[in-house]
Scaffold this motif. Sequence first.
Motif, PDB file in Angstrom:
ATOM      1  N   UNK A  25      -3.349  -2.033   9.197  1.00 51.62           N
ATOM      2  CA  UNK A  25      -2.462  -0.940   8.800  1.00 51.62           C
ATOM      3  C   UNK A  25      -2.511  -0.738   7.291  1.00 51.62           C
ATOM      4  N   UNK A  26      -2.513  -1.836   6.547  1.00 51.15           N
ATOM      5  CA  UNK A  26      -2.571  -1.729   5.095  1.00 51.15           C
ATOM      6  C   UNK A  26      -3.835  -1.033   4.610  1.00 51.15           C
ATOM      7  N   UNK A  27      -4.977  -1.403   5.194  1.00 53.55           N
ATOM      8  CA  UNK A  27      -6.240  -0.778   4.799  1.00 53.55           C
ATOM      9  C   UNK A  27      -6.251   0.700   5.178  1.00 53.55           C
ATOM     10  N   UNK A  77       0.826  -1.208   0.000  1.00 55.88           N
ATOM     11  CA  UNK A  77       0.000   0.000   0.000  1.00 55.88           C
ATOM     12  C   UNK A  77       0.857   1.254   0.000  1.00 55.88           C
ATOM     13  N   UNK A  78       1.890   1.279   0.837  1.00 53.16           N
ATOM     14  CA  UNK A  78       2.783   2.438   0.875  1.00 53.16           C
ATOM     15  C   UNK A  78       3.488   2.640  -0.464  1.00 53.16           C
ATOM     16  N   UNK A  79       3.933   1.522  -1.050  1.00 59.80           N
ATOM     17  CA  UNK A  79       4.605   1.622  -2.341  1.00 59.80           C
ATOM     18  C   UNK A  79       3.660   2.119  -3.422  1.00 59.80           C
ATOM     19  N   UNK A  80       2.409   1.651  -3.389  1.00 56.74           N
ATOM     20  CA  UNK A  80       1.425   2.082  -4.378  1.00 56.74           C
ATOM     21  C   UNK A  80       1.126   3.571  -4.255  1.00 56.74           C
ATOM     22  N   UNK A  85      -0.366 -10.596  14.371  1.00 55.25           N
ATOM     23  CA  UNK A  85       0.290  -9.766  13.369  1.00 55.25           C
ATOM     24  C   UNK A  85      -0.484  -9.749  12.057  1.00 55.25           C
ATOM     25  N   UNK A  86      -1.155 -10.839  11.750  1.00 55.33           N
ATOM     26  CA  UNK A  86      -1.987 -10.926  10.549  1.00 55.33           C
ATOM     27  C   UNK A  86      -3.033  -9.804  10.564  1.00 55.33           C
ATOM     28  N   UNK A  87      -3.769  -9.692  11.669  1.00 58.77           N
ATOM     29  CA  UNK A  87      -4.818  -8.675  11.778  1.00 58.77           C
ATOM     30  C   UNK A  87      -4.205  -7.270  11.821  1.00 58.77           C
ATOM     31  N   UNK A  88      -3.105  -7.119  12.569  1.00 59.78           N
ATOM     32  CA  UNK A  88      -2.480  -5.801  12.697  1.00 59.78           C
ATOM     33  C   UNK A  88      -1.985  -5.287  11.344  1.00 59.78           C
ATOM     34  N   UNK A  89      -1.287  -6.143  10.585  1.00 61.72           N
ATOM     35  CA  UNK A  89      -0.761  -5.718   9.291  1.00 61.72           C
ATOM     36  C   UNK A  89      -1.882  -5.444   8.296  1.00 61.72           C
ATOM     37  N   UNK A  90      -2.918  -6.256   8.323  1.00 60.01           N
ATOM     38  CA  UNK A  90      -4.055  -6.042   7.429  1.00 60.01           C
ATOM     39  C   UNK A  90      -4.719  -4.705   7.728  1.00 60.01           C
TER      40      UNK A  90
END
Length: 281
Positions: free
Chosen positions: A103-105, A54-57, A96-101
């Motif tokens: 943050x990405x959203x 997401x950050x890269x996009x 971490x799965x939920x946390x990263x998801x």
Amino acid sequence: MTLLLPLEHAFLLRALVGGSLVAVLCAIVGTWVVIRGMAFLGEALAHGMLPGVALATVTGAPVLLGGAASAVAMTIGIGALRRRGRLAYDTSIGLLFVAMLAVGVIVISHSGSFATDATAILFGDVLAISAEDLAVLAVATAIGLALAVVAHRALVAVAVDARVARVTGVRPAWAEATLTGLVTLAVVASYQAVGSLLVVGMLLAPAVAARPWVRGIAAAMALAAAIGIAAVTAGLALSWHLGTAAGASIAASAIAAAALSALLRSLFVPRRSATAVPAPL
């Protein structure tokens, strides 16, 4: 194949070649994922790379580098939670799965093209694969194959019995790290073809479809690669003729192959232990 898929279109040819490279890489890694029962890790890493992608996009940076950095960060985080937080492996992955998801959203939601970015990230855009992307996929596949060959003995030993592996001089921690690295490589490299949401389908389904029909690990990888390539071809043909999403069509074709394999197995293959490890050929 020409009747099903008009390969005179350059973008379709690139999609087929790129998808086939993804199928080979996922077959190599997915065979070990199925043997070791690491599907949850693959799913978690597929979503764990979302913040980096997401950050890269949003910033215009290379998405593969962003995804790789995010996936590596998640892998390190899982290890840290297990060591210092004394949490179970699946609990660490789940947190971490939920946390990263999340943050990405959150990152994507700040973009002016939220719907477009989210769709491309979650479901991929195999029809947009460029010549440069093909080169990256070819390198990633070569690296994955080389790592699998070098680590084959260690991976087999750990899969059979970690205690016996230590006695024979194999370091289980090194084997586990290598397998995690392979999963990360496959997930990140396959992201553009089928997206983070569907990449696990390509990672697991061809390997599951191949496993009942062969005994050796190398043979299972080869058959899984062939099934994966067939799924890519079928998915692109469905997408072209029915106007469906290419990444989802590819993933659905792979799942259909696994379902067909299971059906044929129930009819023709005698039952055997689900935990049996194929002979290390």
